[in-house]
Design an enzyme around this catalytic site. Structure first.
Site, PDB file in Angstrom:
ATOM      1  N   GLY A   1       3.044   1.819  -2.540  1.00 55.46           N
ATOM      2  CA  GLY A   1       1.947   1.698  -3.672  1.00 55.46           C
ATOM      3  C   GLY A   1       2.327   0.477  -4.267  1.00 55.46           C
ATOM      4  O   GLY A   1       3.504  -0.017  -4.387  1.00 55.46           O
TER       5      GLY A   1
ATOM      6  N   SER B   1       2.365   1.668  -9.912  1.00 59.15           N
ATOM      7  CA  SER B   1       1.597   2.742  -9.396  1.00 59.15           C
ATOM      8  C   SER B   1       2.236   4.235  -9.557  1.00 59.15           C
ATOM      9  O   SER B   1       1.511   5.191  -9.929  1.00 59.15           O
ATOM     10  CB  SER B   1       1.215   2.781  -7.854  1.00 59.15           C
ATOM     11  OG  SER B   1       2.455   2.774  -7.042  1.00 59.15           O
ATOM     12  N   GLY B   2       3.347   4.289  -9.977  1.00 59.88           N
ATOM     13  CA  GLY B   2       4.254   5.596 -10.320  1.00 59.88           C
ATOM     14  C   GLY B   2       5.249   5.999  -9.074  1.00 59.88           C
ATOM     15  O   GLY B   2       5.708   7.073  -8.995  1.00 59.88           O
ATOM     16  N   LYS B   3       5.419   5.135  -8.213  1.00 60.22           N
ATOM     17  CA  LYS B   3       6.238   5.357  -7.042  1.00 60.22           C
ATOM     18  C   LYS B   3       7.611   5.973  -7.561  1.00 60.22           C
ATOM     19  O   LYS B   3       8.115   6.842  -7.167  1.00 60.22           O
ATOM     20  CB  LYS B   3       6.648   4.182  -6.210  1.00 60.22           C
ATOM     21  CG  LYS B   3       5.344   3.575  -5.193  1.00 60.22           C
ATOM     22  CD  LYS B   3       5.893   2.596  -4.531  1.00 60.22           C
ATOM     23  CE  LYS B   3       6.412   1.223  -5.194  1.00 60.22           C
ATOM     24  NZ  LYS B   3       5.703   0.559  -6.263  1.00 60.22           N
ATOM     25  N   SER B   4       8.405   5.088  -8.432  1.00 62.23           N
ATOM     26  CA  SER B   4       9.669   5.295  -8.749  1.00 62.23           C
ATOM     27  C   SER B   4       9.760   6.559  -9.745  1.00 62.23           C
ATOM     28  O   SER B   4      10.629   7.457  -9.677  1.00 62.23           O
ATOM     29  CB  SER B   4      10.299   4.256  -9.249  1.00 62.23           C
ATOM     30  OG  SER B   4      10.460   3.058  -8.688  1.00 62.23           O
TER      31      SER B   4
ATOM     32  N   SER C   1       6.367  -1.919  -0.097  1.00 57.47           N
ATOM     33  CA  SER C   1       6.290  -1.803   1.416  1.00 57.47           C
ATOM     34  C   SER C   1       4.862  -2.138   1.563  1.00 57.47           C
ATOM     35  O   SER C   1       3.937  -1.342   2.051  1.00 57.47           O
ATOM     36  CB  SER C   1       6.607  -0.626   1.898  1.00 57.47           C
ATOM     37  OG  SER C   1       6.396   0.590   1.319  1.00 57.47           O
TER      38      SER C   1
END
Ligand code: ADX
Length: 208
Positions: free
Chosen positions: A42, A46-49, A116
């Site tokens: 994302g 976006s809030g991935k981590s 990615s």
């Protein structure tokens, strides 16, 4: 780096693969768990981590062995030589996919948190890892990410101070068939974490 080596079969480079006596199934018998890759993709912000970190914490509390590979961390070590051109991002994801494959072979529940941005590299990772690959699309709009701007990078990118910034001056290719979609602009963190845990239960990576 000798980029040509990536495309030369190992036998043509005088390399012989060694089969180890202890295999993945043997390790699984000892650890009592099967490895998987949760591949979070994302936009920046976006809030991935955040989600990956919260999922890992829950899994740890459930007694599962995990490892979180995070873009910002891996880029300061294993991938410290790489920038943000398309080629460098491809190489970044190629390396991380191979590390994730090793961790799955060790039966860790491996959480990968990288922008990615390219479908082809995510597809390559899926092919490399096989049936234990779970793509998690952390789906927040550019507007939401830019409003959050937790690291102030969108502001800098808009001002022209960062080149090739994902979503602004470098593309993000939306996943076509992700196993999980998390709408972090609408669903709160606990809901997102539960959705990932429920998926892992449904696939029997963790007990119901
Ligand atoms: S990826 O595109 O190669 O997957 P990766 O996830 O490793 O990216 O790194 C993204 C992180 O690097 C972002 O969260 C941000 O903190 C930082 N960053 C620095 N420059 C850029 C850029 N040009 N585009 C995106 N992220 C950047």
């Amino acid at each position: 780096m000798n980029a040509g080596a990536l495309h030369t079969p190992p036998e043509d480079r005088n390399l012989t693969r060694h089969e180890t006596s202890v295999q993945r199934e043997d390790r699984a018998r000892v650890s009592g768990q099967r490895g998987a890759v949760l591949w979070f993709t994302g936009l920046s912000g976006s809030g991935k981590s955040t989600v990956a970190n919260a999922v890992e914490l829950r899994l740890n509390r459930l007694g599962r062995l995990t490892y979180l590979l995070d873009g910002d961390n891996v880029r300061s070590g294993l991938c410290a030589d790489l920038g943000f051109s398309n080629e460098d991002r491809q190489e970044n994801i190629r390396r991380v996919a191979h590390v994730a494959r090793l961790f799955v072979d060790a039966n860790l529940i491996t959480l990968v948190s990288f922008i990615s941005p390219f479908r082809q590299e995510r597809r390559n990772a899926r092919t490399l890892i096989g049936g234990d690959f779970v793509e998690v699309f952390v789906d927040a709009s550019l507007q939401v990410c830019e409003d959050r701007d937790p690291k102030g990078l969108y502001k800098k990118a808009r001002a022209g101070a960062i080149a090739d910034f994902t979503g602004i001056s470098s593309p993000y290719e939306i996943p076509e068939n992700p196993e999980i979609v998390l709408k972090t602009g609408k669903e709160n963190l606990d809901v997102c974490v539960d959705r990932v845990l429920d998926y892992l239960k449904s696939r029997k990576y963790i007990a119901p």
